[in-house]
Design a protein around this motif. Sequence first.
Motif, PDB file in Angstrom:
ATOM      1  N   ALA A 228      -4.082   7.960 -39.712  1.00  0.00           N
ATOM      2  CA  ALA A 228      -3.205   6.823 -39.427  1.00  0.00           C
ATOM      3  C   ALA A 228      -2.707   6.850 -37.988  1.00  0.00           C
ATOM      4  CB  ALA A 228      -2.020   6.818 -40.393  1.00  0.00           C
ATOM      5  N   GLU A 229      -2.667   8.059 -37.384  1.00  0.00           N
ATOM      6  CA  GLU A 229      -2.250   8.192 -35.994  1.00  0.00           C
ATOM      7  C   GLU A 229      -3.410   8.004 -35.010  1.00  0.00           C
ATOM      8  OE1 GLU A 229       0.726   8.675 -34.569  1.00  0.00           O
ATOM      9  OE2 GLU A 229       1.661   8.387 -36.531  1.00  0.00           O
ATOM     10  N   GLY A 230      -4.632   7.791 -35.529  1.00  0.00           N
ATOM     11  CA  GLY A 230      -5.764   7.540 -34.652  1.00  0.00           C
ATOM     12  C   GLY A 230      -6.698   8.708 -34.445  1.00  0.00           C
ATOM     13  N   PHE A 231      -6.471   9.831 -35.132  1.00  0.00           N
ATOM     14  CA  PHE A 231      -7.384  10.967 -35.028  1.00  0.00           C
ATOM     15  C   PHE A 231      -8.719  10.605 -35.691  1.00  0.00           C
ATOM     16  CE2 PHE A 231      -3.574  12.934 -33.927  1.00  0.00           C
ATOM     17  CZ  PHE A 231      -3.675  14.309 -33.726  1.00  0.00           C
ATOM     18  N   ASP A 232      -9.843  11.007 -35.073  1.00  0.00           N
ATOM     19  CA  ASP A 232     -11.128  10.848 -35.747  1.00  0.00           C
ATOM     20  C   ASP A 232     -11.422  12.100 -36.576  1.00  0.00           C
ATOM     21  OD1 ASP A 232     -12.306  12.860 -34.070  1.00  0.00           O
ATOM     22  OD2 ASP A 232     -12.952  11.355 -32.615  1.00  0.00           O
ATOM     23  N   ASN A 233     -12.518  12.077 -37.344  1.00  0.00           N
ATOM     24  CA  ASN A 233     -12.778  13.158 -38.286  1.00  0.00           C
ATOM     25  C   ASN A 233     -12.994  14.501 -37.593  1.00  0.00           C
ATOM     26  OD1 ASN A 233     -12.411  11.635 -40.535  1.00  0.00           O
ATOM     27  ND2 ASN A 233     -14.525  11.666 -41.226  1.00  0.00           N
ATOM     28  N   ARG A 234     -13.666  14.512 -36.466  1.00  0.00           N
ATOM     29  CA  ARG A 234     -13.867  15.778 -35.754  1.00  0.00           C
ATOM     30  C   ARG A 234     -12.537  16.334 -35.276  1.00  0.00           C
ATOM     31  NH1 ARG A 234     -15.788  17.143 -30.310  1.00  0.00           N
ATOM     32  NH2 ARG A 234     -16.827  19.160 -30.370  1.00  0.00           N
ATOM     33  N   GLU A 235     -11.669  15.460 -34.773  1.00  0.00           N
ATOM     34  CA  GLU A 235     -10.341  15.912 -34.333  1.00  0.00           C
ATOM     35  C   GLU A 235      -9.523  16.423 -35.514  1.00  0.00           C
ATOM     36  OE1 GLU A 235      -9.483  13.089 -30.442  1.00  0.00           O
ATOM     37  OE2 GLU A 235      -9.158  12.269 -32.461  1.00  0.00           O
ATOM     38  N   ILE A 236      -9.623  15.748 -36.664  1.00  0.00           N
ATOM     39  CA  ILE A 236      -8.889  16.198 -37.840  1.00  0.00           C
ATOM     40  C   ILE A 236      -9.361  17.582 -38.257  1.00  0.00           C
ATOM     41  CG2 ILE A 236      -8.502  15.768 -40.301  1.00  0.00           C
ATOM     42  CD1 ILE A 236      -8.594  12.748 -39.616  1.00  0.00           C
ATOM     43  N   ALA A 237     -10.690  17.787 -38.308  1.00  0.00           N
ATOM     44  CA  ALA A 237     -11.226  19.084 -38.701  1.00  0.00           C
ATOM     45  C   ALA A 237     -10.760  20.175 -37.746  1.00  0.00           C
ATOM     46  CB  ALA A 237     -12.750  19.033 -38.751  1.00  0.00           C
ATOM     47  N   GLN A 238     -10.829  19.913 -36.459  1.00  0.00           N
ATOM     48  CA  GLN A 238     -10.438  20.940 -35.497  1.00  0.00           C
ATOM     49  C   GLN A 238      -8.929  21.140 -35.474  1.00  0.00           C
ATOM     50  OE1 GLN A 238     -12.287  20.354 -31.667  1.00  0.00           O
ATOM     51  NE2 GLN A 238     -14.325  20.785 -32.484  1.00  0.00           N
TER      52      GLN A 238
ATOM     53  N   GLY B 104      -6.274  25.908 -52.270  1.00  0.00           N
ATOM     54  CA  GLY B 104      -5.286  25.467 -51.292  1.00  0.00           C
ATOM     55  C   GLY B 104      -5.461  26.082 -49.927  1.00  0.00           C
ATOM     56  N   ALA B 105      -6.148  27.232 -49.844  1.00  0.00           N
ATOM     57  CA  ALA B 105      -6.241  27.932 -48.564  1.00  0.00           C
ATOM     58  C   ALA B 105      -7.644  28.424 -48.248  1.00  0.00           C
ATOM     59  CB  ALA B 105      -5.263  29.108 -48.543  1.00  0.00           C
ATOM     60  N   VAL B 106      -8.262  29.151 -49.167  1.00  0.00           N
ATOM     61  CA  VAL B 106      -9.548  29.784 -48.849  1.00  0.00           C
ATOM     62  C   VAL B 106     -10.641  28.743 -48.647  1.00  0.00           C
ATOM     63  CG1 VAL B 106     -11.329  31.369 -49.674  1.00  0.00           C
ATOM     64  CG2 VAL B 106      -8.905  31.909 -50.031  1.00  0.00           C
ATOM     65  N   GLN B 107     -10.853  27.882 -49.641  1.00  0.00           N
ATOM     66  CA  GLN B 107     -11.897  26.870 -49.501  1.00  0.00           C
ATOM     67  C   GLN B 107     -11.654  25.949 -48.294  1.00  0.00           C
ATOM     68  OE1 GLN B 107     -12.022  23.838 -52.470  1.00  0.00           O
ATOM     69  NE2 GLN B 107     -13.818  22.860 -51.605  1.00  0.00           N
ATOM     70  N   PRO B 108     -10.448  25.391 -48.104  1.00  0.00           N
ATOM     71  CA  PRO B 108     -10.251  24.517 -46.945  1.00  0.00           C
ATOM     72  C   PRO B 108     -10.486  25.216 -45.609  1.00  0.00           C
ATOM     73  CG  PRO B 108      -8.515  24.169 -48.544  1.00  0.00           C
ATOM     74  CD  PRO B 108      -9.270  25.373 -49.001  1.00  0.00           C
ATOM     75  N   SER B 109     -10.079  26.485 -45.496  1.00  0.00           N
ATOM     76  CA  SER B 109     -10.310  27.207 -44.248  1.00  0.00           C
ATOM     77  C   SER B 109     -11.798  27.293 -43.946  1.00  0.00           C
ATOM     78  CB  SER B 109      -9.694  28.606 -44.336  1.00  0.00           C
ATOM     79  OG  SER B 109     -10.018  29.355 -43.189  1.00  0.00           O
ATOM     80  N   LEU B 110     -12.597  27.648 -44.954  1.00  0.00           N
ATOM     81  CA  LEU B 110     -14.043  27.754 -44.766  1.00  0.00           C
ATOM     82  C   LEU B 110     -14.653  26.390 -44.450  1.00  0.00           C
ATOM     83  CD1 LEU B 110     -14.657  30.064 -47.838  1.00  0.00           C
ATOM     84  CD2 LEU B 110     -14.984  30.748 -45.448  1.00  0.00           C
ATOM     85  N   PHE B 111     -14.260  25.376 -45.203  1.00  0.00           N
ATOM     86  CA  PHE B 111     -14.842  24.047 -45.050  1.00  0.00           C
ATOM     87  C   PHE B 111     -14.490  23.433 -43.695  1.00  0.00           C
ATOM     88  CE2 PHE B 111     -14.391  19.401 -45.650  1.00  0.00           C
ATOM     89  CZ  PHE B 111     -15.697  19.084 -45.975  1.00  0.00           C
ATOM     90  N   LEU B 112     -13.224  23.492 -43.332  1.00  0.00           N
ATOM     91  CA  LEU B 112     -12.800  22.884 -42.067  1.00  0.00           C
ATOM     92  C   LEU B 112     -13.366  23.642 -40.870  1.00  0.00           C
ATOM     93  CD1 LEU B 112      -9.125  22.054 -43.020  1.00  0.00           C
ATOM     94  CD2 LEU B 112     -10.881  20.378 -42.391  1.00  0.00           C
ATOM     95  N   THR B 113     -13.461  24.957 -40.974  1.00  0.00           N
ATOM     96  CA  THR B 113     -14.059  25.710 -39.885  1.00  0.00           C
ATOM     97  C   THR B 113     -15.525  25.326 -39.713  1.00  0.00           C
ATOM     98  OG1 THR B 113     -12.534  27.561 -40.166  1.00  0.00           O
ATOM     99  CG2 THR B 113     -14.587  28.033 -39.019  1.00  0.00           C
ATOM    100  N   ALA B 114     -16.235  25.138 -40.831  1.00  0.00           N
ATOM    101  CA  ALA B 114     -17.631  24.701 -40.750  1.00  0.00           C
ATOM    102  C   ALA B 114     -17.748  23.368 -40.015  1.00  0.00           C
ATOM    103  CB  ALA B 114     -18.225  24.593 -42.153  1.00  0.00           C
TER     104      ALA B 114
END
Length: 353
Positions: A43-53, A226-236
């Motif tokens: 909603a603030e204008g971040f794109d998906n790559r920016e959100i992941a990083q 809540g933590a392990v899977q998202p950390s792995l997924f977002l880092t990928a």
Amino acid sequence: MAEGATRTRRPPVMDPGLSLGWDDGPLDGLSCLLRCVESALRAEGFDNREIAQALAVPLDLRGDRRKSSWFRHGRLDWRNAVDGHEHWDEFTALVAAGTPCVLMPDRYYWPGDEFEGVAHFLDHMVLAVAYDGEVLEVLDTDAPPADGYRRRIPVTPDVVRGCCRFATAHFTPPHDDAAALRATLLEPTAVALAEDLPALRAVARRWRRDGLTGPAARALHVVVLGAVQPSLFLTALAVEQAYPALATELLAASRAAQKLGRTLIGAHRWAGAQADDTSVYAPVLGVFEACEAALARLGDELHRQLDLPAPDPAADADGDDEGVWRRIVRNQAWCYADRVAPADQHRDEERNR
């Protein structure tokens, strides 16, 4: 919300077509918490790559290497109360003024929840996006897709009471290059995995020896999904352009963690009132060990592909074998809200006025 950046602001939405990794359901890759933050950042204008990083953090199985709710490019500022009346005015003023707030309600008071009137359990997050004095509107991964994952909740004293934890999000758009991603994501993950795998194996030994009951199993699924899977997924996703081979390994480990989390949730639902029977969760141990093996493979690949020194096997003997179990215990206390006020306290106050 975004600090130091001017971007086109839009109303927050949960949209599978826009969201990171949303395939079979909203929890593909992200937790309910991170889906809320993702919606707020988009909603603030971040794109998906920016959100992941912005949201990617190094994997930390012990959960004690960074300040809670701090990310590499931002933070969540939490307000925690026993009774939501304590900060209701601040919460609703923010939401009514257009600041979406992540809300972790006490599910005992949350309308229609499986724990409503049954138990104080805090593990689910929604994004509060509107308030008109009578109705609170939230985005919710558990809401019907046909309604755009929105709920309109009539405000009652119980609803106010249950709004006991909320957060505002404060992030800056990231500009990570390959060197920054290696230094802030990949190398810390490799080091932490080498340190934490012995403690993960210790959880498996404890589980095999003592069994696992419902409260600990629910705390474990919160840690995993809540933590392990998202950390792995977002880092990928964050490193996929700079380190595609490692992104593949990270996604494989993320899928193993997702399977573990979903299997635990399935066991909760099957167990029902038998959740304290350790035999309920015995079949899940094999899935836990498969996830452990996937994480071990990831650790080996990180060290190999980044050309890092191999971990010293002798260091395992001096490691902290209880670190992961302590995290599960901490999560159990947090989710079950051991210090919340008695269930009928607010009702008694209302009757006495």
